[in-house]
Scaffold this motif. Structure first.
Motif, PDB file in Angstrom:
ATOM      1  N   LYS A  31       0.892  -1.164   0.103  1.00 38.46           N
ATOM      2  CA  LYS A  31       0.095  -0.020   0.110  1.00 38.46           C
ATOM      3  C   LYS A  31       0.857   1.595  -0.202  1.00 38.46           C
ATOM      4  O   LYS A  31       0.671   2.351  -0.448  1.00 38.46           O
ATOM      5  CB  LYS A  31      -0.743  -0.106   1.285  1.00 38.46           C
ATOM      6  CG  LYS A  31      -0.889  -0.078   2.531  1.00 38.46           C
ATOM      7  CD  LYS A  31      -1.401   0.221   3.562  1.00 38.46           C
ATOM      8  CE  LYS A  31      -0.936  -0.215   4.805  1.00 38.46           C
ATOM      9  NZ  LYS A  31      -1.996   0.126   6.117  1.00 38.46           N
ATOM     10  N   THR A  32       2.357   1.671   0.338  1.00 39.35           N
ATOM     11  CA  THR A  32       3.177   2.077   0.224  1.00 39.35           C
ATOM     12  C   THR A  32       3.315   2.295  -0.978  1.00 39.35           C
ATOM     13  O   THR A  32       3.651   3.547  -0.808  1.00 39.35           O
ATOM     14  CB  THR A  32       4.110   2.058   1.555  1.00 39.35           C
ATOM     15  OG1 THR A  32       4.495   2.120   2.958  1.00 39.35           O
ATOM     16  CG2 THR A  32       5.509   3.411   1.303  1.00 39.35           C
ATOM     17  N   LEU A  33       3.506   1.042  -1.475  1.00 35.81           N
ATOM     18  CA  LEU A  33       4.502   1.463  -3.178  1.00 35.81           C
ATOM     19  C   LEU A  33       2.829   2.054  -4.142  1.00 35.81           C
ATOM     20  O   LEU A  33       3.025   3.341  -5.012  1.00 35.81           O
ATOM     21  CB  LEU A  33       4.577   0.549  -3.458  1.00 35.81           C
ATOM     22  CG  LEU A  33       5.729  -0.335  -3.407  1.00 35.81           C
ATOM     23  CD1 LEU A  33       6.789  -1.388  -3.765  1.00 35.81           C
ATOM     24  CD2 LEU A  33       6.952   1.102  -3.749  1.00 35.81           C
ATOM     25  N   LYS A  41       5.894   9.207  -6.259  1.00 35.35           N
ATOM     26  CA  LYS A  41       7.258   8.978  -5.620  1.00 35.35           C
ATOM     27  C   LYS A  41       7.542   7.981  -5.736  1.00 35.35           C
ATOM     28  O   LYS A  41       6.868   7.046  -6.471  1.00 35.35           O
ATOM     29  CB  LYS A  41       6.927   9.670  -4.713  1.00 35.35           C
ATOM     30  CG  LYS A  41       6.172  11.100  -3.685  1.00 35.35           C
ATOM     31  CD  LYS A  41       6.203  10.714  -2.647  1.00 35.35           C
ATOM     32  CE  LYS A  41       5.460  12.496  -1.743  1.00 35.35           C
ATOM     33  NZ  LYS A  41       5.145  12.499  -0.550  1.00 35.35           N
ATOM     34  N   GLY A  42       8.547   7.000  -5.375  1.00 34.84           N
ATOM     35  CA  GLY A  42       9.287   5.882  -5.313  1.00 34.84           C
ATOM     36  C   GLY A  42       9.374   5.833  -6.391  1.00 34.84           C
ATOM     37  O   GLY A  42       9.649   6.566  -7.598  1.00 34.84           O
ATOM     38  N   ASP A  57      16.049  -3.491 -11.607  1.00 34.46           N
ATOM     39  CA  ASP A  57      16.751  -2.854 -11.668  1.00 34.46           C
ATOM     40  C   ASP A  57      15.958  -1.383 -11.353  1.00 34.46           C
ATOM     41  O   ASP A  57      16.977  -0.438 -10.858  1.00 34.46           O
ATOM     42  CB  ASP A  57      17.418  -3.070 -13.269  1.00 34.46           C
ATOM     43  CG  ASP A  57      18.092  -4.191 -13.536  1.00 34.46           C
ATOM     44  OD1 ASP A  57      18.824  -4.587 -13.253  1.00 34.46           O
ATOM     45  OD2 ASP A  57      18.160  -4.193 -15.434  1.00 34.46           O
ATOM     46  N   ASP A  58      14.963  -1.249 -11.690  1.00 36.24           N
ATOM     47  CA  ASP A  58      14.518  -0.651 -11.128  1.00 36.24           C
ATOM     48  C   ASP A  58      14.519   0.295  -9.681  1.00 36.24           C
ATOM     49  O   ASP A  58      15.064   1.394  -9.426  1.00 36.24           O
ATOM     50  CB  ASP A  58      13.289   0.292 -11.443  1.00 36.24           C
ATOM     51  CG  ASP A  58      13.169   0.787 -13.268  1.00 36.24           C
ATOM     52  OD1 ASP A  58      14.386   0.997 -13.391  1.00 36.24           O
ATOM     53  OD2 ASP A  58      12.200   0.645 -13.944  1.00 36.24           O
ATOM     54  N   LEU A  59      14.173  -0.845  -9.053  1.00 37.24           N
ATOM     55  CA  LEU A  59      14.031  -1.203  -7.681  1.00 37.24           C
ATOM     56  C   LEU A  59      15.574  -0.591  -6.771  1.00 37.24           C
ATOM     57  O   LEU A  59      15.900   0.075  -6.111  1.00 37.24           O
ATOM     58  CB  LEU A  59      13.226  -2.170  -6.736  1.00 37.24           C
ATOM     59  CG  LEU A  59      11.858  -2.451  -7.154  1.00 37.24           C
ATOM     60  CD1 LEU A  59      11.865  -4.274  -7.221  1.00 37.24           C
ATOM     61  CD2 LEU A  59      11.455  -1.659  -6.676  1.00 37.24           C
TER      62      LEU A  59
END
Length: 71
Positions: A31-33, A41-42, A57-59
């Motif tokens: 739920k934060t994502l 954001k993120g 790779d993005d993470l």
């Protein structure tokens, strides 16, 4: 919620993770994502066929940038 290793994450389909698994990788909740996506954001997320997913790779790049190690 335990984090999952990069090797386990990369074993996903073409290095993609569901929102749930991406959250585990980052040590947060799905739920934060979802909230980060809503507010711009993120890490970047992608949507195909109604499913939201994240590239490993993005993470990893997001984690490096958040840690101030994005050089």
């Amino acid at each position: 919620m335990p984090r999952i290793s990069y090797e386990s994450a990369a074993a996903g389909a073409e290095g993609r993770l569901s929102r749930r698994d991406a959250a585990r990788f980052l040590g947060t909740q799905s739920k934060t994502l979802a909230e980060w996506k809503r507010t711009g954001k993120g890490p970047p997320s992608h949507k195909i066929g109604g499913m939201c997913f994240y590239y490993t790779d993005d993470l990893r790049a997001y984690v490096r940038k958040a840690a101030g190690r994005d050089n």
